[in-house]
Scaffold this motif. Structure first.
Motif, mmCIF file in Angstrom:
data_model
loop_
_atom_site.group_PDB
_atom_site.id
_atom_site.type_symbol
_atom_site.label_atom_id
_atom_site.label_comp_id
_atom_site.label_asym_id
_atom_site.label_seq_id
_atom_site.Cartn_x
_atom_site.Cartn_y
_atom_site.Cartn_z
ATOM 1 N N THR A 14 0.749 -1.225 -0.120
ATOM 2 C CA THR A 14 0.022 0.019 0.010
ATOM 3 C C THR A 14 0.917 1.403 0.046
ATOM 4 O OG1 THR A 14 0.013 0.106 2.236
ATOM 5 C CG2 THR A 14 -1.826 -1.163 1.115
ATOM 6 N N GLU A 15 0.404 2.177 -0.328
ATOM 7 C CA GLU A 15 1.156 3.511 -0.423
ATOM 8 C C GLU A 15 1.652 3.975 1.138
ATOM 9 O OE1 GLU A 15 0.088 8.313 -1.174
ATOM 10 O OE2 GLU A 15 -0.903 6.787 -2.223
ATOM 11 N N GLU A 16 0.654 3.638 2.292
ATOM 12 C CA GLU A 16 1.257 3.516 3.560
ATOM 13 C C GLU A 16 2.445 2.964 3.851
ATOM 14 O OE1 GLU A 16 -0.323 2.800 8.103
ATOM 15 O OE2 GLU A 16 -1.819 3.711 6.597
ATOM 16 N N ALA A 17 2.475 1.501 3.433
ATOM 17 C CA ALA A 17 3.421 0.568 3.962
ATOM 18 C C ALA A 17 4.742 1.113 3.025
ATOM 19 C CB ALA A 17 3.135 -0.633 3.263
ATOM 20 N N ALA A 42 10.123 3.258 3.232
ATOM 21 C CA ALA A 42 11.184 4.398 2.674
ATOM 22 C C ALA A 42 11.708 5.178 3.832
ATOM 23 C CB ALA A 42 10.522 5.384 1.386
ATOM 24 N N THR A 43 11.002 5.338 4.705
ATOM 25 C CA THR A 43 11.231 6.223 5.891
ATOM 26 C C THR A 43 12.106 5.625 6.678
ATOM 27 O OG1 THR A 43 9.170 7.622 5.836
ATOM 28 C CG2 THR A 43 10.287 7.885 7.883
ATOM 29 N N ALA A 44 11.725 4.234 7.010
ATOM 30 C CA ALA A 44 12.644 3.379 7.990
ATOM 31 C C ALA A 44 13.772 3.302 7.562
ATOM 32 C CB ALA A 44 11.904 2.266 8.292
ATOM 33 N N THR A 91 19.055 6.309 12.775
ATOM 34 C CA THR A 91 18.450 7.163 13.815
ATOM 35 C C THR A 91 17.327 7.068 14.406
ATOM 36 O OG1 THR A 91 17.858 8.705 12.042
ATOM 37 C CG2 THR A 91 19.885 9.062 12.958
ATOM 38 N N ILE A 92 16.674 6.081 13.991
ATOM 39 C CA ILE A 92 15.158 5.742 14.317
ATOM 40 C C ILE A 92 15.350 5.000 15.445
ATOM 41 C CG2 ILE A 92 14.974 3.633 12.972
ATOM 42 C CD1 ILE A 92 12.092 4.434 12.169
ATOM 43 N N SER A 93 14.349 5.215 16.438
ATOM 44 C CA SER A 93 13.995 4.343 17.823
ATOM 45 C C SER A 93 13.668 3.107 17.561
ATOM 46 C CB SER A 93 13.421 5.144 18.828
ATOM 47 O OG SER A 93 12.081 5.215 18.518
ATOM 48 N N ALA A 94 13.987 2.083 18.619
ATOM 49 C CA ALA A 94 13.180 0.782 18.309
ATOM 50 C C ALA A 94 11.673 0.731 18.260
ATOM 51 C CB ALA A 94 13.726 -0.053 19.439
ATOM 52 N N ALA A 95 11.158 1.783 19.047
ATOM 53 C CA ALA A 95 9.647 1.925 19.167
ATOM 54 C C ALA A 95 9.006 2.468 17.753
ATOM 55 C CB ALA A 95 9.321 3.029 20.340
ATOM 56 N N GLU A 96 9.933 3.453 17.311
ATOM 57 C CA GLU A 96 9.423 4.061 15.756
ATOM 58 C C GLU A 96 9.666 2.847 14.736
ATOM 59 O OE1 GLU A 96 10.688 8.717 16.086
ATOM 60 O OE2 GLU A 96 12.268 7.373 16.042
#
Length: 158
Positions: A48-51, A56-58, A64-69
């Motif tokens: 999906t577009e959201e996925a 892409a963001t991840a 730099t992304i946290s484990a929770a994010e």
């Protein structure tokens, strides 16, 4: 060197490496496995577009992304997979790498870094089709094995 010997050697190096060494190895390897060119083969009917946006963001922010994010991003990715078992190999590589990295960040388990190493070897194998009995015969596979040894080998300064 046979493939099983490569696997055993990688496991031995991960077990014996320093905390700083495994962290540096993990960061370099996950970055390699979520590189933008791996996502270019994604068909619009796979995610999906959201996925696609979460993936892409991840990938762009993996260090730099946290484990929770990352957990939330992976949930969005998994919820947005539109095919049963036929994801583009590059997309699948990136998703698996993110999942292993997430587990490493949450639980600090070296086994997840071993899995990243194997995914990285498989990524190279996908490009060059290495012979299982002489796994390091191609320059690309030998270079990947040396990259792993350089980052995890004894006496390596990080």
């Amino acid at each position: 060197m046979h493939y099983s010997e490569v696997e055993a050697d990688v496991l031995r190096m991960i077990v014996g490496a320093t905390e700083d060494g495994v962290r540096a190895f993990g960061e370099e390897t996950v970055t390699r496995l979520v590189r933008p060119e791996l996502l270019r083969g994604a068909a619009e009917d796979e995610l999906t577009e959201e996925a696609r946006a979460a993936l892409a963001t991840a990938c762009a922010n993996v260090l730099t992304i946290s484990a929770a994010e990352l957990h939330d991003a992976l949930a969005a990715i998994y919820d947005g997979i539109l095919v049963d078992d036929d994801l583009d190999p590059g997309v699948l590589t990136a998703i698996r790498a993110l999942a292993h990295w997430h587990s490493y960040l949450e639980q600090n388990r070296r086994g997840e870094l071993y899995e990243l190493a194997i995914r990285s070897i498989e990524d190279v194998d996908h490009e060059v089709s290495a012979d299982l009995d002489d796994f390091l015969a191609t320059p690309e596979m030998a270079a990947e094995y040396e990259r792993i040894r350089r980052l995890l080998g004894p006496g390596t300064e990080q």
